[in-house]
Write an enzyme that holds these catalytic residues in place. Structure first.
Site, PDB file in Angstrom:
ATOM      1  N   ARG A 145      35.027  -1.558   1.741  1.00  9.79           N
ATOM      2  CA  ARG A 145      36.059  -0.803   2.458  1.00  9.79           C
ATOM      3  C   ARG A 145      36.896   0.040   1.506  1.00  9.79           C
ATOM      4  O   ARG A 145      37.752   0.814   1.938  1.00  9.79           O
ATOM      5  CB  ARG A 145      36.985  -1.768   3.218  1.00  9.79           C
ATOM      6  CG  ARG A 145      36.279  -2.536   4.315  1.00  9.79           C
ATOM      7  CD  ARG A 145      37.201  -3.549   4.969  1.00  9.79           C
ATOM      8  NE  ARG A 145      38.032  -2.991   6.003  1.00  9.79           N
ATOM      9  CZ  ARG A 145      37.807  -3.122   7.311  1.00  9.79           C
ATOM     10  NH1 ARG A 145      36.767  -3.784   7.754  1.00  9.79           N
ATOM     11  NH2 ARG A 145      38.624  -2.585   8.187  1.00  9.79           N
ATOM     12  N   TYR A 148      37.541   3.913   1.632  1.00  7.17           N
ATOM     13  CA  TYR A 148      38.546   4.345   2.619  1.00  7.17           C
ATOM     14  C   TYR A 148      39.937   3.890   2.199  1.00  7.17           C
ATOM     15  O   TYR A 148      40.866   4.697   2.095  1.00  7.17           O
ATOM     16  CB  TYR A 148      38.161   3.758   3.971  1.00  7.17           C
ATOM     17  CG  TYR A 148      39.057   4.164   5.132  1.00  7.17           C
ATOM     18  CD1 TYR A 148      38.960   5.434   5.697  1.00  7.17           C
ATOM     19  CD2 TYR A 148      39.963   3.263   5.678  1.00  7.17           C
ATOM     20  CE1 TYR A 148      39.765   5.796   6.775  1.00  7.17           C
ATOM     21  CE2 TYR A 148      40.762   3.619   6.759  1.00  7.17           C
ATOM     22  CZ  TYR A 148      40.657   4.888   7.316  1.00  7.17           C
ATOM     23  OH  TYR A 148      41.443   5.236   8.385  1.00  7.17           O
ATOM     24  N   GLY A 151      40.986   5.374  -1.131  1.00  6.72           N
ATOM     25  CA  GLY A 151      41.121   6.825  -0.931  1.00  6.72           C
ATOM     26  C   GLY A 151      42.437   7.145  -0.240  1.00  6.72           C
ATOM     27  O   GLY A 151      43.185   8.043  -0.662  1.00  6.72           O
TER      28      GLY A 151
HETATM   29  P1  NAD Z   1      37.668  10.489  13.866  1.00  2.99           P
HETATM   30  O1  NAD Z   1      36.518  10.093  13.019  1.00  2.99           O
HETATM   31  O2  NAD Z   1      37.449  10.632  15.322  1.00  2.99           O
HETATM   32  O3  NAD Z   1      38.289  11.868  13.358  1.00  2.99           O
HETATM   33  C1  NAD Z   1      38.235  12.301  12.035  1.00  2.99           C
HETATM   34  C2  NAD Z   1      37.908  13.786  12.017  1.00  2.99           C
HETATM   35  O4  NAD Z   1      37.872  14.263  10.665  1.00  2.99           O
HETATM   36  C3  NAD Z   1      36.535  14.095  12.630  1.00  2.99           C
HETATM   37  O5  NAD Z   1      36.639  15.168  13.535  1.00  2.99           O
HETATM   38  C4  NAD Z   1      35.689  14.458  11.420  1.00  2.99           C
HETATM   39  O6  NAD Z   1      34.630  15.341  11.740  1.00  2.99           O
HETATM   40  C5  NAD Z   1      36.721  15.071  10.502  1.00  2.99           C
HETATM   41  N1  NAD Z   1      36.346  15.038   9.090  1.00  2.99           N
HETATM   42  C6  NAD Z   1      35.852  13.996   8.381  1.00  2.99           C
HETATM   43  N2  NAD Z   1      35.643  14.372   7.108  1.00  2.99           N
HETATM   44  C7  NAD Z   1      36.038  15.666   7.008  1.00  2.99           C
HETATM   45  C8  NAD Z   1      36.057  16.617   5.961  1.00  2.99           C
HETATM   46  N3  NAD Z   1      35.643  16.306   4.730  1.00  2.99           N
HETATM   47  N4  NAD Z   1      36.513  17.864   6.223  1.00  2.99           N
HETATM   48  C9  NAD Z   1      36.923  18.202   7.456  1.00  2.99           C
HETATM   49  N5  NAD Z   1      36.910  17.359   8.498  1.00  2.99           N
HETATM   50  C10 NAD Z   1      36.473  16.106   8.273  1.00  2.99           C
HETATM   51  O7  NAD Z   1      38.822   9.442  13.549  1.00  2.99           O
HETATM   52  P2  NAD Z   1      40.293   9.312  14.149  1.00  2.99           P
HETATM   53  O8  NAD Z   1      40.425   7.961  14.694  1.00  2.99           O
HETATM   54  O9  NAD Z   1      40.610  10.475  15.025  1.00  2.99           O
HETATM   55  O10 NAD Z   1      41.156   9.375  12.821  1.00  2.99           O
HETATM   56  C11 NAD Z   1      41.920  10.522  12.471  1.00  2.99           C
HETATM   57  C12 NAD Z   1      42.749  10.214  11.239  1.00  2.99           C
HETATM   58  O11 NAD Z   1      43.635   9.131  11.505  1.00  2.99           O
HETATM   59  C13 NAD Z   1      41.908   9.814  10.029  1.00  2.99           C
HETATM   60  O12 NAD Z   1      42.476  10.372   8.862  1.00  2.99           O
HETATM   61  C14 NAD Z   1      42.022   8.311  10.004  1.00  2.99           C
HETATM   62  O13 NAD Z   1      41.879   7.779   8.713  1.00  2.99           O
HETATM   63  C15 NAD Z   1      43.431   8.120  10.547  1.00  2.99           C
HETATM   64  N6  NAD Z   1      43.580   6.776  11.157  1.00  2.99           N
HETATM   65  C16 NAD Z   1      43.049   6.516  12.387  1.00  2.99           C
HETATM   66  C17 NAD Z   1      43.177   5.234  12.922  1.00  2.99           C
HETATM   67  C18 NAD Z   1      42.642   4.885  14.285  1.00  2.99           C
HETATM   68  O14 NAD Z   1      42.745   3.705  14.666  1.00  2.99           O
HETATM   69  N7  NAD Z   1      42.127   5.788  15.086  1.00  2.99           N
HETATM   70  C19 NAD Z   1      43.821   4.238  12.186  1.00  2.99           C
HETATM   71  C20 NAD Z   1      44.319   4.544  10.932  1.00  2.99           C
HETATM   72  C21 NAD Z   1      44.207   5.828  10.427  1.00  2.99           C
HETATM   73  N1  UDP Z   2      34.364  -5.889  15.406  1.00  2.00           N
HETATM   74  C1  UDP Z   2      33.586  -6.731  16.176  1.00  2.00           C
HETATM   75  N2  UDP Z   2      32.531  -6.196  16.857  1.00  2.00           N
HETATM   76  C2  UDP Z   2      32.241  -4.870  16.829  1.00  2.00           C
HETATM   77  C3  UDP Z   2      33.040  -4.021  16.050  1.00  2.00           C
HETATM   78  C4  UDP Z   2      34.098  -4.573  15.339  1.00  2.00           C
HETATM   79  O1  UDP Z   2      33.814  -7.943  16.248  1.00  2.00           O
HETATM   80  O2  UDP Z   2      31.262  -4.464  17.492  1.00  2.00           O
HETATM   81  C5  UDP Z   2      35.516  -6.470  14.690  1.00  2.00           C
HETATM   82  C6  UDP Z   2      35.589  -6.119  13.209  1.00  2.00           C
HETATM   83  O3  UDP Z   2      34.850  -7.037  12.430  1.00  2.00           O
HETATM   84  C7  UDP Z   2      37.083  -6.213  12.958  1.00  2.00           C
HETATM   85  C8  UDP Z   2      37.708  -5.769  14.284  1.00  2.00           C
HETATM   86  O4  UDP Z   2      36.685  -5.924  15.260  1.00  2.00           O
HETATM   87  O5  UDP Z   2      37.460  -7.542  12.703  1.00  2.00           O
HETATM   88  C9  UDP Z   2      38.185  -4.340  14.280  1.00  2.00           C
HETATM   89  O6  UDP Z   2      37.138  -3.533  13.808  1.00  2.00           O
HETATM   90  P1  UDP Z   2      37.198  -1.948  13.777  1.00  2.00           P
HETATM   91  O7  UDP Z   2      35.936  -1.489  13.137  1.00  2.00           O
HETATM   92  O8  UDP Z   2      37.518  -1.425  15.125  1.00  2.00           O
HETATM   93  O9  UDP Z   2      38.460  -1.589  12.877  1.00  2.00           O
HETATM   94  P2  UDP Z   2      39.114  -2.172  11.550  1.00  2.00           P
HETATM   95  O10 UDP Z   2      40.467  -2.579  11.988  1.00  2.00           O
HETATM   96  O11 UDP Z   2      38.330  -3.350  11.038  1.00  2.00           O
HETATM   97  O12 UDP Z   2      39.087  -1.039  10.612  1.00  2.00           O
END
Ligand code: NAD
Ligand code: UDP
Length: 323
Positions: A145, A148, A151
């Site tokens: 992980r 991510y 990063g």
């Molecule tokens: P997502 O994967 O649906 O969206 C990410 C978008 O970024 C996609 O459209 C993808 O094509 C684009 N992308 C990826 N790499 C790229 C690059 N190098 N250049 C340009 N575009 C690029 O995910 P999301 O859930 O919408 O997440 C959006 C942001 O929020 C991310 O930065 C993610 O880390 C952050 N985030 C989301 C969650 C969540 O639960 N959804 C939680 C924590 C953080």
């Molecule tokens: N998980 C699961 N089954 C699935 C996908 C995810 O049990 O098909 C679990 C995963 O191991 C984690 C939690 O659900 O404990 C949340 O996973 P997700 O990938 O949604 O996000 P995370 O918070 O781990 O980034």
């Protein structure tokens, strides 16, 4: 509060969260440039905006510089699902780190505020529960992980160094698990996996014993919070946790999805991926205080909308799902 017709860049704007953010910004009267390389995002998410003269889609990878003129930058670009960010881990780190450097450089030239979509993953597998923003986290720097987590941690470092060194206006939000319509059906995250499996009558895959917890935030609540954050006074930098404090085990989520879809799917157990956090719940004190915000969508209500979305998508067939 934010109805004053700005030009706004949303990187990752064709993704799940980014596309909802684009919608809200357009509704508020702003012009939006959506920059996305479509790695995990899709045209389907922004299709309805393509004819809007205030919306522009640019296919662009944020690991390369971008030259546009805007008043605000939301840096959302990065795959968020473990399956996708582990597919090409080197590119994931580049997206967070080079992407942050490029977008910070852009915002610096423009003297524009810039918001970073950071993550609860900066806390790793936490020993402190719930997690508040002062907790430094417990991340394995060489695990699967880390591309991510580290990063995103490095991106936070860059944001705060650009702030200290150049006086830039930065806004860092740490997003906890967020779900809703427009998640990619093949995304691999738990909410989309369980709903798609339940709707198709396939086995529901619980990783490990299902006793690990997550706290799930509905997308509309999240978008409201990040727009509020962008529009705070200059001295509000974050980091600020954004999420929902209602905590569920993954087993409870599986049971709820089965109940709400009326599915006959069975639950099966699969190996727990390494470094999977055992528990996660945001302390939202800072968000309450500095944004005057708290989430209002209960898990059942958000799941209802999300189930309806995936139901429609599956009925539209494979072409729609990959559009
Ligand atoms: P997502 O994967 O649906 O969206 C990410 C978008 O970024 C996609 O459209 C993808 O094509 C684009 N992308 C990826 N790499 C790229 C690059 N190098 N250049 C340009 N575009 C690029 O995910 P999301 O859930 O919408 O997440 C959006 C942001 O929020 C991310 O930065 C993610 O880390 C952050 N985030 C989301 C969650 C969540 O639960 N959804 C939680 C924590 C953080
Ligand atoms: N998980 C699961 N089954 C699935 C996908 C995810 O049990 O098909 C679990 C995963 O191991 C984690 C939690 O659900 O404990 C949340 O996973 P997700 O990938 O949604 O996000 P995370 O918070 O781990 O980034």
């Amino acid at each position: 509060m934010y109805i004053d017709d700005k030009r706004v860049l949303v990187t990752g704007g064709a993704g799940f969260l980014g596309s909802h953010l684009c919608d809200r910004l357009i509704e508020a009267g702003h012009e939006v440039i959506c920059a996305d390389n479509l790695f995990t995002g899709s045209r389907r998410n922004i299709m309805h905006l393509l004819d809007n003269h205030k919306f522009e889609f640019v296919r662009h990878d944020v690991t390369f510089p971008l030259y546009v003129e805007v008043d605000q930058v939301y840096n959302m670009a990065c795959p968020a699902s473990p399956v996708h960010y582990q597919f090409d881990p080197v590119q994931t780190t580049k997206t967070s780190v080079h992407g942050a450097i490029n977008m910070l450089g852009l915002a610096k030239r423009l003297k524009a505020p810039i918001l970073q979509a950071s993550t609860s993953e900066v806390y790793g597998d936490p020993e402190q529960h719930p997690q508040n923003e002062d907790y430094w986290g417990r991340v394995n720097p060489i695990g699967i992980r880390a591309c991510y987590d580290e990063g995103k941690r490095c991106a936070e470092t860059l944001f705060f160094d650009y702030h200290r060194q150049f006086g830039m206006e930065i806004k860092v939000v740490r997003i906890f698990n967020t779900y809703g319509p427009r998640m990619n059906p093949n995304d691999g995250r738990v909410v989309s996996n369980f709903i798609v499996q339940a709707l198709k009558g396939e086995d529901i895959t619980i990783y490990g014993d299902g006793q690990q917890t997550r706290s799930f935030c509905y997308v509309d609540d999240l978008v409201e919070a990040i727009i509020r954050m962008m529009n705070t006074p200059k001295d509000v930098t974050g980091p600020i946790n954004i999420g929902n404090p209602d905590e569920f085990t993954i087993r409870e989520l599986a049971d709820l999805v089965i109940e709400m879809t009326g599915s006959s799917s069975k639950i099966i157990s699969m190996p727990l991926p390494s470094d999977d956090p055992r528990q996660r719940r945001p302390d939202l004190g800072r968000a309450n205080q500095q944004l005057g915000w708290a989430p209002s969508t209960k898990l059942q209500d958000g799941l209802k909308e999300t189930i309806a979305y995936f139901d429609g998508l599956l009925r539209d067939g494979p072409a729609a799902q990959s559009a």
